[in-house]
Design a protein around this motif. Structure first.
Motif, PDB file in Angstrom:
ATOM      1  N   PHE A  39       0.825  -1.210   0.000  1.00 45.30           N
ATOM      2  CA  PHE A  39       0.000   0.000   0.000  1.00 45.30           C
ATOM      3  C   PHE A  39       0.855   1.254   0.000  1.00 45.30           C
ATOM      4  CE2 PHE A  39      -3.196  -2.923   1.689  1.00 45.30           C
ATOM      5  CZ  PHE A  39      -4.311  -2.510   0.981  1.00 45.30           C
ATOM      6  N   CYS A  40       2.166   1.106  -0.022  1.00 43.11           N
ATOM      7  CA  CYS A  40       2.951   2.313   0.242  1.00 43.11           C
ATOM      8  C   CYS A  40       4.337   2.236  -0.391  1.00 43.11           C
ATOM      9  CB  CYS A  40       3.080   2.485   1.751  1.00 43.11           C
ATOM     10  SG  CYS A  40       4.061   3.886   2.257  1.00 43.11           S
ATOM     11  N   THR A  41       4.854   3.410  -0.728  1.00 45.65           N
ATOM     12  CA  THR A  41       6.164   3.549  -1.348  1.00 45.65           C
ATOM     13  C   THR A  41       7.307   3.137  -0.427  1.00 45.65           C
ATOM     14  OG1 THR A  41       5.166   5.394  -2.507  1.00 45.65           O
ATOM     15  CG2 THR A  41       7.535   5.273  -2.621  1.00 45.65           C
ATOM     16  N   LEU A  77     -12.857   9.560   6.627  1.00 49.14           N
ATOM     17  CA  LEU A  77     -11.530   8.942   6.534  1.00 49.14           C
ATOM     18  C   LEU A  77     -11.071   9.069   5.086  1.00 49.14           C
ATOM     19  CD1 LEU A  77      -9.423   7.090   8.066  1.00 49.14           C
ATOM     20  CD2 LEU A  77     -10.722   5.134   7.217  1.00 49.14           C
ATOM     21  N   CYS A  78      -9.767   9.066   4.888  1.00 43.72           N
ATOM     22  CA  CYS A  78      -9.194   9.225   3.549  1.00 43.72           C
ATOM     23  C   CYS A  78      -9.782   8.192   2.562  1.00 43.72           C
ATOM     24  CB  CYS A  78      -7.688   9.052   3.687  1.00 43.72           C
ATOM     25  SG  CYS A  78      -6.848   8.555   2.202  1.00 43.72           S
ATOM     26  N   PRO A  79     -10.193   8.644   1.372  1.00 51.05           N
ATOM     27  CA  PRO A  79     -10.816   7.720   0.409  1.00 51.05           C
ATOM     28  C   PRO A  79      -9.888   6.604  -0.042  1.00 51.05           C
ATOM     29  CG  PRO A  79     -10.321   9.845  -0.628  1.00 51.05           C
ATOM     30  CD  PRO A  79     -10.091  10.004   0.841  1.00 51.05           C
ATOM     31  N   THR A 107       2.549   4.276   8.606  1.00 59.62           N
ATOM     32  CA  THR A 107       2.672   5.647   8.061  1.00 59.62           C
ATOM     33  C   THR A 107       1.634   6.526   8.755  1.00 59.62           C
ATOM     34  OG1 THR A 107       1.349   4.892   6.191  1.00 59.62           O
ATOM     35  CG2 THR A 107       3.718   5.077   5.844  1.00 59.62           C
ATOM     36  N   CYS A 108       0.467   6.730   8.102  1.00 61.28           N
ATOM     37  CA  CYS A 108      -0.541   7.580   8.743  1.00 61.28           C
ATOM     38  C   CYS A 108      -1.429   6.738   9.655  1.00 61.28           C
ATOM     39  CB  CYS A 108      -1.373   8.303   7.695  1.00 61.28           C
ATOM     40  SG  CYS A 108      -2.370   7.177   6.704  1.00 61.28           S
ATOM     41  N   ASP A 109      -2.112   7.413  10.582  1.00 62.28           N
ATOM     42  CA  ASP A 109      -2.922   6.689  11.579  1.00 62.28           C
ATOM     43  C   ASP A 109      -4.024   5.868  10.919  1.00 62.28           C
ATOM     44  OD1 ASP A 109      -1.369   7.739  13.500  1.00 62.28           O
ATOM     45  OD2 ASP A 109      -2.825   9.218  14.218  1.00 62.28           O
ATOM     46  N   ASN A 272       4.604  13.613  -6.344  1.00 58.18           N
ATOM     47  CA  ASN A 272       4.012  12.693  -5.349  1.00 58.18           C
ATOM     48  C   ASN A 272       4.401  11.225  -5.598  1.00 58.18           C
ATOM     49  OD1 ASN A 272       2.495  12.377  -7.605  1.00 58.18           O
ATOM     50  ND2 ASN A 272       0.652  13.271  -6.774  1.00 58.18           N
ATOM     51  N   CYS A 273       3.697  10.340  -4.864  1.00 58.72           N
ATOM     52  CA  CYS A 273       4.166   8.946  -4.834  1.00 58.72           C
ATOM     53  C   CYS A 273       4.001   8.193  -6.147  1.00 58.72           C
ATOM     54  CB  CYS A 273       3.506   8.187  -3.691  1.00 58.72           C
ATOM     55  SG  CYS A 273       4.585   8.211  -2.249  1.00 58.72           S
ATOM     56  N   MET A 274       3.219   8.700  -7.065  1.00 59.91           N
ATOM     57  CA  MET A 274       3.183   8.015  -8.354  1.00 59.91           C
ATOM     58  C   MET A 274       4.322   8.503  -9.246  1.00 59.91           C
ATOM     59  SD  MET A 274      -0.125   7.272 -10.595  1.00 59.91           S
ATOM     60  CE  MET A 274      -1.227   7.228  -9.239  1.00 59.91           C
ATOM     61  N   GLY A 302      10.217  11.477   1.081  1.00 58.14           N
ATOM     62  CA  GLY A 302       9.695  12.703   1.710  1.00 58.14           C
ATOM     63  C   GLY A 302       8.188  12.710   1.871  1.00 58.14           C
ATOM     64  N   CYS A 303       7.681  11.815   2.707  1.00 59.86           N
ATOM     65  CA  CYS A 303       6.229  11.736   2.935  1.00 59.86           C
ATOM     66  C   CYS A 303       5.870  12.609   4.131  1.00 59.86           C
ATOM     67  CB  CYS A 303       5.846  10.277   3.210  1.00 59.86           C
ATOM     68  SG  CYS A 303       4.120  10.068   3.671  1.00 59.86           S
ATOM     69  N   SER A 304       4.649  13.145   4.111  1.00 60.17           N
ATOM     70  CA  SER A 304       4.242  14.047   5.195  1.00 60.17           C
ATOM     71  C   SER A 304       4.063  13.331   6.533  1.00 60.17           C
ATOM     72  CB  SER A 304       2.936  14.757   4.826  1.00 60.17           C
ATOM     73  OG  SER A 304       1.905  13.797   4.701  1.00 60.17           O
ATOM     74  N   ALA A 335      -9.593  14.291   4.441  1.00 57.31           N
ATOM     75  CA  ALA A 335      -9.253  13.737   5.755  1.00 57.31           C
ATOM     76  C   ALA A 335      -7.824  13.208   5.860  1.00 57.31           C
ATOM     77  CB  ALA A 335     -10.242  12.655   6.183  1.00 57.31           C
ATOM     78  N   CYS A 336      -6.965  13.586   4.916  1.00 56.84           N
ATOM     79  CA  CYS A 336      -5.539  13.234   5.074  1.00 56.84           C
ATOM     80  C   CYS A 336      -4.888  14.349   5.889  1.00 56.84           C
ATOM     81  CB  CYS A 336      -4.850  13.114   3.718  1.00 56.84           C
ATOM     82  SG  CYS A 336      -3.075  12.837   3.917  1.00 56.84           S
ATOM     83  N   HIS A 337      -4.777  14.113   7.193  1.00 58.36           N
ATOM     84  CA  HIS A 337      -4.352  15.199   8.075  1.00 58.36           C
ATOM     85  C   HIS A 337      -2.902  15.622   7.852  1.00 58.36           C
ATOM     86  CE1 HIS A 337      -8.180  14.799   9.771  1.00 58.36           C
ATOM     87  NE2 HIS A 337      -7.941  13.691  10.465  1.00 58.36           N
ATOM     88  N   THR A 338      -2.015  14.641   7.639  1.00 61.36           N
ATOM     89  CA  THR A 338      -0.602  15.039   7.563  1.00 61.36           C
ATOM     90  C   THR A 338      -0.330  15.913   6.331  1.00 61.36           C
ATOM     91  OG1 THR A 338      -0.077  12.939   6.498  1.00 61.36           O
ATOM     92  CG2 THR A 338       0.344  13.090   8.865  1.00 61.36           C
ATOM     93  N   TYR A 339      -0.872  15.526   5.183  1.00 54.26           N
ATOM     94  CA  TYR A 339      -0.668  16.377   3.998  1.00 54.26           C
ATOM     95  C   TYR A 339      -1.422  17.703   4.139  1.00 54.26           C
ATOM     96  CZ  TYR A 339       2.228  13.248   1.268  1.00 54.26           C
ATOM     97  OH  TYR A 339       3.289  12.502   0.826  1.00 54.26           O
ATOM     98  N   ALA A 340      -2.606  17.660   4.781  1.00 51.78           N
ATOM     99  CA  ALA A 340      -3.375  18.905   4.950  1.00 51.78           C
ATOM    100  C   ALA A 340      -2.611  19.884   5.841  1.00 51.78           C
ATOM    101  CB  ALA A 340      -4.743  18.588   5.536  1.00 51.78           C
TER     102      ALA A 340
HETATM  103  S1  BJ8 Z   1       4.926   7.353   1.162  1.00 52.57           S
HETATM  104  S2  BJ8 Z   1       2.151   9.438   0.497  1.00 52.57           S
HETATM  105  S3  BJ8 Z   1       2.122   5.973  -0.364  1.00 52.57           S
HETATM  106  S4  BJ8 Z   1       1.997   7.012   3.108  1.00 52.57           S
HETATM  107  S5  BJ8 Z   1      -3.441   6.900   3.163  1.00 52.57           S
HETATM  108  S6  BJ8 Z   1      -1.084   9.514   4.023  1.00 52.57           S
HETATM  109  S7  BJ8 Z   1      -3.500  10.031   1.478  1.00 52.57           S
HETATM  110  S8  BJ8 Z   1      -4.560   9.756   4.872  1.00 52.57           S
HETATM  111  S9  BJ8 Z   1      -0.932   7.426   0.896  1.00 52.57           S
HETATM  112 FE1  BJ8 Z   1       1.176   7.484   1.076  1.00 52.57          FE
HETATM  113 FE2  BJ8 Z   1       3.244   5.952   1.566  1.00 52.57          FE
HETATM  114 FE3  BJ8 Z   1       3.325   8.531   2.162  1.00 52.57          FE
HETATM  115 FE4  BJ8 Z   1       3.401   7.771  -0.366  1.00 52.57          FE
HETATM  116 FE5  BJ8 Z   1      -2.942  10.623   3.524  1.00 52.57          FE
HETATM  117 FE6  BJ8 Z   1      -4.643   8.731   2.876  1.00 52.57          FE
HETATM  118 FE7  BJ8 Z   1      -2.842   8.294   4.767  1.00 52.57          FE
HETATM  119 FE8  BJ8 Z   1      -2.078   8.466   2.292  1.00 52.57          FE
END
Ligand code: BJ8
Length: 384
Positions: A39-41, A77-79, A107-109, A272-274, A302-304, A335-340
């Protein structure tokens, strides 16, 4: 100058890769090739690649299953999280279905709590990602998490992953990064050679192609072809140039990139991540300690979710200069708090240090705000 109207059909072949990927994934399973979902980079792809497994991105991009996800998860919650969980829960995503194991990170909560529920019906391993890139302890934690993942994969699949295997995978993955860079750096050309939508088709499509050697060849050939045609005079009209930053945009590409390009500008780069966030930094092949090399590359994304997050600013700064950006669009998923929260520092940097316009937009996977987005984008482009 010949103005390029027709773009190579090969861009559409990449756009089709996700759909064709379902069949490719099924074929891999029939050959007993393991599949690792991510799910993540931050997930170090070299480890599954080192024993011949395929890696597939499970971040869902449509609102089809959000309603079902909302039966378990909060509406606010984030889509990306809701949709990904929804596709897993309803068995509507063949990639999720075919994945033998899902690897997540803290990563994010929202994501890390969602993994707990995902673990009820799938084999899930969550890597503990530190919150900061600045400490030795954080680096050691991430390195040990990478070594731990190697052990988890070895146990799960009954394989041995040697350092030699990892070195080969590092080389291969770096080659893929270089090919994708070769392609997306075409965005530096001014006037542009290809639209942001086409760049994105290749970047996104390539994540659903499982033969890395083929992908490297195809992407390099495509990049060479576009550069050659550019030199022969096939160019797009000069228009304001936008760098996109923020959350992953797989689920909002049509709304955001299309809105920018329909309203008189081009997206010349994706931070961004793409795009560059995942690709820009290679793994150091000269480092004899493969785990150090992997930890260094991945921890520096460099993720938020990192605090502080200087690497996002450093990459964005370079990209604004190298791509001759006229403006920056920061995409925040609802609802993505860290990027917001980070929009303030990105705005200060872009307006203050770079002295170019900045706009942030908050959006989700629904179609309800398309009209509003187009109006805002048109006003922003007009200002450039
Ligand atoms: S490295 S950007 S893929 S966490 S899921 S943080 S949009 S509230 S995707 Fe991410 Fe890895 Fe970072 Fe890249 Fe916000 Fe949604 Fe969380 Fe999200």
């Amino acid at each position: 100058m010949e103005i390029r109207k027709e773009l190579p059909e090969i861009f559409d072949e990449f756009a089709e890769a996700r759909r064709n990927g379902f069949i490719a994934a099924k074929n891999l399973k029939e050959k007993n090739i393991p599949m690792v979902g991510t799910f993540c980079t931050y997930m170090p792809q070299e480890l599954p690649l080192a024993f011949g497994a395929a890696v597939v991105s499970l971040c869902a991009t449509s609102d089809e299953t959000i309603q079902e996800a909302e039966a378990d998860l909060p509406k606010n919650l984030c889509p990306l999280i809701k949709s990904s969980y929804g596709f897993g829960k309803t068995d509507k995503c063949p990639f999720f279905y075919f994945s033998d194991i899902v690897v997540g990170e803290t990563t994010c909560d929202g994501k890390k709590k969602m993994y707990e529920y995902l673990g009820e019906f799938k084999d899930v391993h969550v890597m503990e990602l530190p919150n900061s890139q600045a400490t030795k302890e954080g680096f050691q934690l991430w390195k040990s998490e990478i070594i731990k993942l190697k052990g988890i994969l070895e146990n799960k699949f009954g394989v041995e992953i040697t350092e030699e295997d990892i070195k080969k995978a590092i080389k291969l993955k770096n080659q893929e990064r270089l090919a994708l860079k070769n392609l997306y750096e075409i965005g530096k050309l001014n006037p542009p050679a290809m639209s942001g939508m086409d760049i994105l088709k290749v970047l996104y499509g390539s994540t659903f192609k499982f033969d890395k050697n083929d992908t490297i060849k195809e992407v390099n050939e495509l990049a060479d072809r576009v550069r050659k045609e550019y030199e022969e005079g096939k160019r797009l009209d000069p228009k304001p140039r936008i760098v996109v930053t923020g959350c992953p945009i797989g689920g909002v590409t049509e709304k955001v990139v299309k809105a920018i390009e329909d309203n008189g500008a081009y997206v010349v780069a994706f931070e961004n991540c793409m795009g560059a966030k995942a690709i820009d930094r290679l793994v150091d092949e000269s480092n004899e300690d493969v785990y150090d090399a992997l930890a260094e590359k991945y921890l520096n994304i460099g993720c938020s979710c990192m605090t502080p997050n200087p690497n996002r600013i450093e990459l964005l700064s370079r990209m604004i200069d190298e791509y001759e950006a006229d403006g920056v669009v920061d995409v925040i998923l609802q609802a993505c708090h860290t990027y917001a929260v980070e929009t303030l520092s990105i705005k200060r940097f872009v307006n203050g240090e770079k002295e170019i316009p900045y706009m942030s937009i908050e959006t989700d996977y629904s179609q309800s705000d398309i009209g509003q987005l187009n109006t805002r984008m048109a006003a922003f482009v007009e200002m450039l």
